[in-house]
Scaffold this active site. Structure first.
Site, PDB file in Angstrom:
ATOM      1  N   TYR A  29     -11.270 -55.205  53.337  1.00 41.05           N
ATOM      2  CA  TYR A  29     -12.106 -54.984  52.017  1.00 41.05           C
ATOM      3  C   TYR A  29     -11.137 -55.729  50.943  1.00 41.05           C
ATOM      4  O   TYR A  29     -12.250 -56.273  50.248  1.00 41.05           O
ATOM      5  CB  TYR A  29     -11.793 -53.420  51.806  1.00 41.05           C
ATOM      6  CG  TYR A  29     -12.516 -53.238  50.460  1.00 41.05           C
ATOM      7  CD1 TYR A  29     -13.737 -53.211  50.173  1.00 41.05           C
ATOM      8  CD2 TYR A  29     -11.673 -52.457  49.305  1.00 41.05           C
ATOM      9  CE1 TYR A  29     -14.525 -52.865  48.855  1.00 41.05           C
ATOM     10  CE2 TYR A  29     -12.285 -52.163  48.300  1.00 41.05           C
ATOM     11  CZ  TYR A  29     -13.543 -52.519  47.807  1.00 41.05           C
ATOM     12  OH  TYR A  29     -14.152 -52.143  46.641  1.00 41.05           O
ATOM     13  N   GLU A  51     -18.288 -45.395  44.019  1.00 44.01           N
ATOM     14  CA  GLU A  51     -17.614 -45.123  42.968  1.00 44.01           C
ATOM     15  C   GLU A  51     -17.554 -43.797  42.438  1.00 44.01           C
ATOM     16  O   GLU A  51     -16.449 -43.124  42.386  1.00 44.01           O
ATOM     17  CB  GLU A  51     -17.629 -46.172  41.909  1.00 44.01           C
ATOM     18  CG  GLU A  51     -17.561 -47.667  42.232  1.00 44.01           C
ATOM     19  CD  GLU A  51     -16.061 -48.016  42.565  1.00 44.01           C
ATOM     20  OE1 GLU A  51     -15.207 -47.096  42.428  1.00 44.01           O
ATOM     21  OE2 GLU A  51     -15.573 -48.859  43.246  1.00 44.01           O
ATOM     22  N   TRP A  59      -9.807 -43.833  48.214  1.00 43.22           N
ATOM     23  CA  TRP A  59     -10.809 -44.641  48.395  1.00 43.22           C
ATOM     24  C   TRP A  59     -10.769 -44.917  50.053  1.00 43.22           C
ATOM     25  O   TRP A  59     -11.864 -45.176  50.179  1.00 43.22           O
ATOM     26  CB  TRP A  59     -10.370 -45.940  47.672  1.00 43.22           C
ATOM     27  CG  TRP A  59     -11.502 -47.001  47.940  1.00 43.22           C
ATOM     28  CD1 TRP A  59     -11.258 -48.297  48.372  1.00 43.22           C
ATOM     29  CD2 TRP A  59     -12.880 -46.922  47.454  1.00 43.22           C
ATOM     30  NE1 TRP A  59     -12.565 -49.034  48.329  1.00 43.22           N
ATOM     31  CE2 TRP A  59     -13.408 -48.220  47.910  1.00 43.22           C
ATOM     32  CE3 TRP A  59     -13.704 -46.170  46.714  1.00 43.22           C
ATOM     33  CZ2 TRP A  59     -14.791 -48.518  47.714  1.00 43.22           C
ATOM     34  CZ3 TRP A  59     -14.936 -46.457  46.398  1.00 43.22           C
ATOM     35  CH2 TRP A  59     -15.563 -47.718  46.899  1.00 43.22           C
TER      36      TRP A  59
END
Length: 210
Positions: A29, A51, A59
């Site tokens: 990522y 988000e 995350w």
């Protein structure tokens, strides 16, 4: 840069932002997506949604669940998500593949409807809040990276004015980082030069919280 930077070396010897090294999923990522310009409605809607779901969570949890999120939310097609009704919400609350939070699911549907109600493409609205050139100096430490900026406050205010929810200034700045409106890779990070500066060239997710 020892002692002056938070850069960390990966197993391949390349220097990276330290948050991007803990798992192979983070490395991928960090190296291929975070900070690279996203200029399409579906891409921006997906990242805005993720988000919002990330708030209060790691995350990494969101990255691991991303394929399930894409399946659950029709590939983040705003028109499809906007058509979700109460029955779909109840079904999503039973889907263990995603984060089962009613408020966030309902916020995603509300945001999809807000996208459709815009008089300009979502990408034009979001990118109109990219900081003007010249870009600020590359950060050398994570402490140099802000959580909120004047532009993220303005973006959040504009989005809320258009009916979007779960988009405060911090989430808006995370979106700006993820989608390349700003380049917050640390100075010397192997991925920094690949993240195109918005002022230099148009093109295509946030400092993770754990």
């Amino acid at each position: 840069m020892t002692g002056l930077s938070d850069l960390a070396a990966g197993v391949d010897g390349r220097s990276r932002c330290p948050w991007g090294l803990s798992t192979p999923l983070y490395v991928e990522y960090h190296d291929t997506e975070w900070g690279r310009p996203v200029r399409d409605t579906v891409g921006l809607f997906e990242r805005m949604t993720l988000e919002a779901f990330q708030s209060g969570l790691s995350w990494l949890t969101i990255l691991r669940k991303r394929p399930a999120f894409r399946a659950a939310f029709a590939g983040f097609d705003p028109a499809a998500v906007a058509a979700f009704g109460a029955g779909t919400v109840e079904a999503l609350l039973l889907d263990a593949g995603i984060v089962r939070n009613r408020r966030k699911i309902e916020a995603t549907i509300a945001n999809a409807r807000a996208v459709l109600a815009l008089t300009e493409p979502l990408e034009e609205l979001v990118w109109s809040f990219a900081p003007p050139p010249p870009p600020r100096p590359a950060p050398t430490r994570l402490a140099d990276v802000p959580a909120v900026t004047a532009e993220s406050r303005a973006l959040a205010k504009a989005l809320r004015g258009h009916g979007f929810v779960f988009v405060g200034p911090t989430t808006a700045y995370a979106l700006m980082q993820a989608c390349g409106l700003v380049n917050d890779h640390l100075a010397g990070c192997a991925a920094r030069d690949a993240a195109v500066e918005p002022a230099a060239q148009p093109a295509g997710l946030t400092v993770p919280a754990g």
